[in-house]
Motif scaffolding. Structure first.
Motif, PDB file in Angstrom:
ATOM      1  N   LEU A 207       2.983 -14.674   3.431  1.00  0.00           N
ATOM      2  CA  LEU A 207       3.864 -13.544   3.700  1.00  0.00           C
ATOM      3  C   LEU A 207       4.930 -13.998   4.686  1.00  0.00           C
ATOM      4  O   LEU A 207       4.639 -14.368   5.815  1.00  0.00           O
ATOM      5  N   TYR A 227       6.536 -14.531  -1.053  1.00  0.00           N
ATOM      6  CA  TYR A 227       6.105 -13.189  -0.680  1.00  0.00           C
ATOM      7  C   TYR A 227       6.637 -12.878   0.717  1.00  0.00           C
ATOM      8  O   TYR A 227       6.809 -13.779   1.540  1.00  0.00           O
ATOM      9  N   TYR A 229       6.481  -9.856   4.106  1.00  0.00           N
ATOM     10  CA  TYR A 229       5.656  -8.815   4.702  1.00  0.00           C
ATOM     11  C   TYR A 229       6.017  -7.450   4.116  1.00  0.00           C
ATOM     12  O   TYR A 229       7.198  -7.165   3.862  1.00  0.00           O
ATOM     13  N   PRO A 230       5.018  -6.591   3.907  1.00  0.00           N
ATOM     14  CA  PRO A 230       5.325  -5.258   3.375  1.00  0.00           C
ATOM     15  C   PRO A 230       5.773  -4.269   4.445  1.00  0.00           C
ATOM     16  O   PRO A 230       5.850  -3.073   4.179  1.00  0.00           O
ATOM     17  N   ASN A 231       6.056  -4.755   5.657  1.00  0.00           N
ATOM     18  CA  ASN A 231       6.455  -3.872   6.747  1.00  0.00           C
ATOM     19  C   ASN A 231       7.730  -4.404   7.390  1.00  0.00           C
ATOM     20  O   ASN A 231       8.448  -5.223   6.814  1.00  0.00           O
ATOM     21  N   ARG A 246       7.180  -8.133  -2.588  1.00  0.00           N
ATOM     22  CA  ARG A 246       6.588  -7.326  -1.522  1.00  0.00           C
ATOM     23  C   ARG A 246       5.214  -6.830  -1.985  1.00  0.00           C
ATOM     24  O   ARG A 246       5.127  -5.950  -2.845  1.00  0.00           O
ATOM     25  N   PRO A 247       4.133  -7.382  -1.450  1.00  0.00           N
ATOM     26  CA  PRO A 247       2.781  -6.970  -1.883  1.00  0.00           C
ATOM     27  C   PRO A 247       2.420  -5.591  -1.342  1.00  0.00           C
ATOM     28  O   PRO A 247       3.121  -5.019  -0.490  1.00  0.00           O
ATOM     29  N   ASN A 248       1.308  -5.089  -1.827  1.00  0.00           N
ATOM     30  CA  ASN A 248       0.863  -3.761  -1.402  1.00  0.00           C
ATOM     31  C   ASN A 248       0.183  -3.780  -0.042  1.00  0.00           C
ATOM     32  O   ASN A 248       0.176  -2.780   0.658  1.00  0.00           O
TER      33      ASN A 248
END
Length: 440
Positions: A207, A227, A229-231, A246-248
């Protein structure tokens, strides 16, 4: 010389005759699972993604390729051709990329860039043995999609051990991408190493934030795919990357067998006359020398080829347990394993210990005449499974090493812990998977 090993179907009498004394909910036999009876267990989810434009960080007005653009004969459609050009310096392993002193560097052709050909690709894989084994199908996808591509891998010290089973990887370098504070000397050395290899594409499963995005950017690869970070930690990373996913969640390994589905969907996308590339199954290659080494180990433990059951997933603080980072409490205690092996008949259980200090505990609880094999590398574990009659394991790398048979019969098991994990088990033997113990 490495040879591809295919685990063909093999029949043998059931080795469990009496039910163990612990509750039956502790483990579930895979053969009892039917995909039709369990709609939540599927072979592979339908991972259709909507068409999106290119990275908006690079150009907010770029809507992707023009569908009406016509390419001449110079930019032929279809897959790339293998490069048959002989190297300028035959004594150099880098081939024509390294020129003798006094020569200018190579300039990539315009046709190569327009077609999007990939001659050299680097894969930066985050995680340990489990995560690197699951990345094997992605590497095979690259070899199928880009004929003649040279694939290198960068992984942690534990993750690199998995690539002795992969004949598609040219070089595997040790560098832990999950280390947030690497040594400056190691950091600069790895950047210089990757830059000097002139990669066309670099893939990363870590990430990425701003720091990792800059690391990939400094390799000067044409395509930088990672990938993120999702934040909010992903802010700024897109400026240095060509394609982002963007992963879950914060841990890709929680996705189980299909943890890399976003990257797979992008790599296998149809381009002009190239149809969608299907994801191949997991395959490994076991060398003859590795088989001989493991054969001497299990014969020393008092068992013969094809007459033992591998027991893997013993609770230990060793890093050689090869469990998934998305399922950190899946290992079982030796007392639980002792209750399981009491019901095994016809075959002799062989306990795989990740550290020699566990030998005394196994002999004390199970018995002094117990067959114990000390194995720390995925290659030796694969060779041990290859010569066995079956495997009893938890959610460890032993599942993946057992899943590369070509048996079309598929069974599925959902491990309930922080969500559902679906593991397709294409197997030639009976394999039992145990639910991880629940935290109180």
């Amino acid at each position: 010389m490495a040879t591809t090993t295919s685990l063909l179907p093999k029949s043998f009498p059931p080795f469990l005759t009496n039910a163990p004394s612990f509750p039956s909910t502790l483990f579930t036999k895979l053969s009892s699972f039917n995909p039709q009876d369990h709609p939540h267990c599927t072979k592979r989810p339908n991972l259709q993604t909507n068409a999106k434009k290119k990275n908006p960080w690079l150009d907010p007005f770029d809507d992707g390729e023009d569908p009406d653009m016509e390419y001449g004969s110079l930019f032929a459609d279809g897959k790339q051709d293998e490069d048959d050009r002989p190297p300028e310096n035959p004594d150099n392993p880098y081939g024509f990329l390294k020129f003798p002193m006094g020569y200018s560097v190579e300039v990539a052709s315009l046709a190569l860039k327009v077609r999007g050909d990939v001659r050299r690709c680097c894969c930066v894989v985050s995680g340990g043995v489990y995560e690197n084994l699951l990345f094997f199908p992605v590497i095979q996808l690259l070899k199928d999609r880009y004929p003649g591509v040279q694939v290198d891998a960068v992984a942690s010290a534990r993750g690199k051990q998995a690539y002795e089973l992969n004949k598609n990887v040219r070089w595997a370098d040790v560098y832990d991408p999950d280390d947030h504070f690497p040594e400056p000397a190691e950091y600069t050395d790895m950047v210089g190493l990757l830059k000097s290899r002139y990669y066309d594409m670099i893939l990363s499963t870590k990430l990425a934030g701003l720091g990792h995005g800059i690391f990939l950017f400094m390799t000067t690869a044409r395509e930088r795919v990672s990938y993120i970070y999702p934040n909010v930690n992903a802010a700024g990373a897109g400026l240095f990357l060509s394609e982002t996913f963007r992963p879950n969640g914060m841990n890709l390994a929680e996705g189980g067998y299909n943890m890399y589905h976003q990257m797979v969907d992008w790599l296998g996308r149809p381009v002009r006359d190239v149809p969608r590339q299907a994801l191949p199954p997991l395959k490994i290659s076991i060398s003859k020398k590795l088989k001989q080494t493991v054969e001497s180990k299990y014969k020393k433990a008092g068992v013969d080829k094809g007459k033992y059951i591998v027991i893997h997933g013993l609770e230990s603080d060793s890093k050689a347990s090869m469990q998934s980072e998305g399922d950190s409490d899946s290992l079982l205690t030796i007392k639980t394993w002792a209750a399981i092996v009491r019901s095994i008949r016809e075959f002799r259980p062989v306990f795989v210990i990740p550290h020699e200090k566990e030998r005394e505990n196994v002999e004390e609880i199970v018995g002094e005449d117990t067959s114990i094999v000390f194995i720390t590398t995925p290659g030796q574990l694969a060779a041990l499974i290859n010569d066995s009659a079956g495997v009893i394991t938890t959610n460890t790398a032993a599942i993946q090493l057992q899943m590369h048979a070509k048996n079309p019969a598929l069974h599925y098991l959902a491990l309930q812990r922080r969500g559902n994990y679906s593991f397709p088990t294409q197997r030639r033997r009976t394999v039992l998977l145990f639910h991880p113990r629940q935290k109180s």
